[in-house]
Design an enzyme around this catalytic site. Structure first.
Site, PDB file in Angstrom:
ATOM      1  N   HIS A 205       0.809  -1.227   0.000  1.00 34.01           N
ATOM      2  CA  HIS A 205       0.000   0.000   0.000  1.00 34.01           C
ATOM      3  C   HIS A 205       0.838   1.272   0.000  1.00 34.01           C
ATOM      4  O   HIS A 205       0.310   2.365  -0.219  1.00 34.01           O
ATOM      5  CB  HIS A 205      -0.986  -0.001   1.181  1.00 34.01           C
ATOM      6  CG  HIS A 205      -0.405   0.403   2.494  1.00 34.01           C
ATOM      7  ND1 HIS A 205      -0.575   1.649   3.034  1.00 34.01           N
ATOM      8  CD2 HIS A 205       0.334  -0.296   3.391  1.00 34.01           C
ATOM      9  CE1 HIS A 205       0.025   1.713   4.205  1.00 34.01           C
ATOM     10  NE2 HIS A 205       0.583   0.545   4.448  1.00 34.01           N
ATOM     11  N   CYS A 329       0.532   5.823  11.702  1.00 32.48           N
ATOM     12  CA  CYS A 329       0.505   4.721  12.664  1.00 32.48           C
ATOM     13  C   CYS A 329       0.591   5.205  14.110  1.00 32.48           C
ATOM     14  O   CYS A 329       0.313   4.443  15.027  1.00 32.48           O
ATOM     15  CB  CYS A 329       1.642   3.744  12.379  1.00 32.48           C
ATOM     16  SG  CYS A 329       1.480   2.890  10.798  1.00 32.48           S
TER      17      CYS A 329
END
Length: 389
Positions: A205, A329
């Site tokens: 991704h 993240c």
């Protein structure tokens, strides 16, 4: 141009239409399980997986048996870290990383240190995010049984580490080198064999492929160092159990092929657009600075600090410009970016920073639109702040 405009390609990327076309047959007609060895559906799926593996091998120059399919870079990194420590002999081993590393390395390293007592050393960096290689040598000297985990390029500020030099230092001390190359692939010329890394990672991704699939790259002769996190049917030569995500793997392979095909075009174009963005902003807005190593950073990454402006407020004011204040993240964490703190910024300055990360499909029109939006919003917020003061 259609708003909103995305400048958060280090967080994730859209699936390239060519990648999607390669994947679609394996979502419908060719829907077999690659581990079904007794019929045509399984054979077709297995063949597709091996073709995708060859594409990864060719694009990144990986040994023939050096690609283990995983769910992404986080799983790959945790697999190596957990495998290295094993289930015994912890007191003889050490992991060395640095303060600007991604949480995908820092969190499992700290977890294992807390649970086992294994030694962990987190090296500091300088203001540009660079590790002192002499400090690394000194850290390895008393602990030759070490795993060194240092990323190829930082996801927030773009600073590039000298992979080959690090590998030489680590190997001279008898250690192993785990390199998180997730952000580097597609943004610089990456050759796994030439890098000297023992292990590296790729997430589809991040390179215009699907989410939920990636790979661990393994140097020849090191397969035995890997113990699977996921046990099961023996897939991936026992390195990672579970039914293979055939469409995703096909997408990973095609995304890697396109990286190899587009790298000579993508890198200089993104670098040129990044420089245009920075020049446009810095020439019109005072008290703005660039974080990271300006002479050695990713072609697409610009981390800018706006003195006296809260980055989150600036993002809200530029409502149709998609940028970030930190790694996706770690965006759920409270407090400023650990990367910006590690390079010496105060909390106030760290909160004033925004990461712009360009992509394959970024246009000059979008760059110029964003310059105008940033300039207008910063001037507006500073005027408002001066009035309130």
């Amino acid at each position: 141009m259609h708003a909103p405009v995305c400048f958060d390609f280090n967080a994730t990327t859209p699936v390239d239409e060519r990648v999607l076309r390669a994947m679609l047959p394996f979502l419908t007609g060719e829907w077999g399980n690659a581990f079904s060895h007794d019929h045509l559906y399984g054979w077709a799926a297995a063949e597709a997986v091996e073709e995708a593996r060859r594409q990864v091998i060719d694009a990144l120059n990986v040994p023939a048996n050096g690609v283990a399919i995983m769910s992404g870079a986080t799983e790959a990194l945790t697999t190596v870290i957990r495998s290295y420590f094993g289930y015994h002999g912890w007191y003889r081993k050490k992991i060395i990383t640095c303060a600007t590393e991604h949480d995908a390395v820092l969190v499992p390293s700290r977890h294992l240190c807390a649970r086992t007592g294994v030694a962990l050393e987190i090296l500091p960096t300088d203001r540009a995010g660079r590790v002192d290689l002499d400090r690394l040598r000194d850290s390895l000297a008393p602990a030759p049984a070490s795993l060194v985990a240092l990323m190829a390029a930082n996801n927030e500020i773009g600073t590039i580490h000298p992979m080959c030099e690090i590998a030489e230092i680590v190997h001279a001390a008898g250690g192993l080198f785990l390199c998180d190359t997730t952000q580097a692939i597609g943004k610089l010329h990456f050759d796994f064999e030439a890098s000297g890394a023992d292990f590296a990672t790729v997430s589809a991704h991040k390179i215009y492929g699907p989410k939920g699939v990636g790979a661990l790259l393994i140097r020849n002769g090191l397969d035995d160092e890997i113990e699977p996190l996921i046990l099961g049917g023996g897939q991936e030569r026992g390195v990672r159990g579970g039914t293979l995500n055939v469409p995703g793997i096909v997408g990973l392979g095609e995304a890697c092929r396109l990286v190899q095909e587009k790298i000579e075009e993508d890198v200089p174009r993104m670098e040129r657009l990044r420089d245009r963005l920075e020049d446009g902003i810095l020439s019109q807005v005072p008290e703005v600075w660039i974080n990271g190593d300006q002479s050695n950073r990713l072609c697409n990454t610009s981390n800018l600090g706006f003195k006296g402006i809260d980055g989150r407020t600036l993002i809200r004011d530029m409502h149709d410009i998609a940028v970030s204040t930190r790694s996706a993240c770690s965006s759920g964490h409270s407090g400023p970016s650990h990367v910006l703190k590690a390079i010496g910024l105060s909390d106030e300055d760290a909160y004033s920073c925004i990461r712009f990360s360009l992509g394959r499909f970024t246009t000059q029109v979008e760059i110029d639109y964003t310059i105008d939006k940033v300039v207008a919003s910063v001037h507006k917020l500073r005027r408002f702040k001066s009035v309130r003061a």
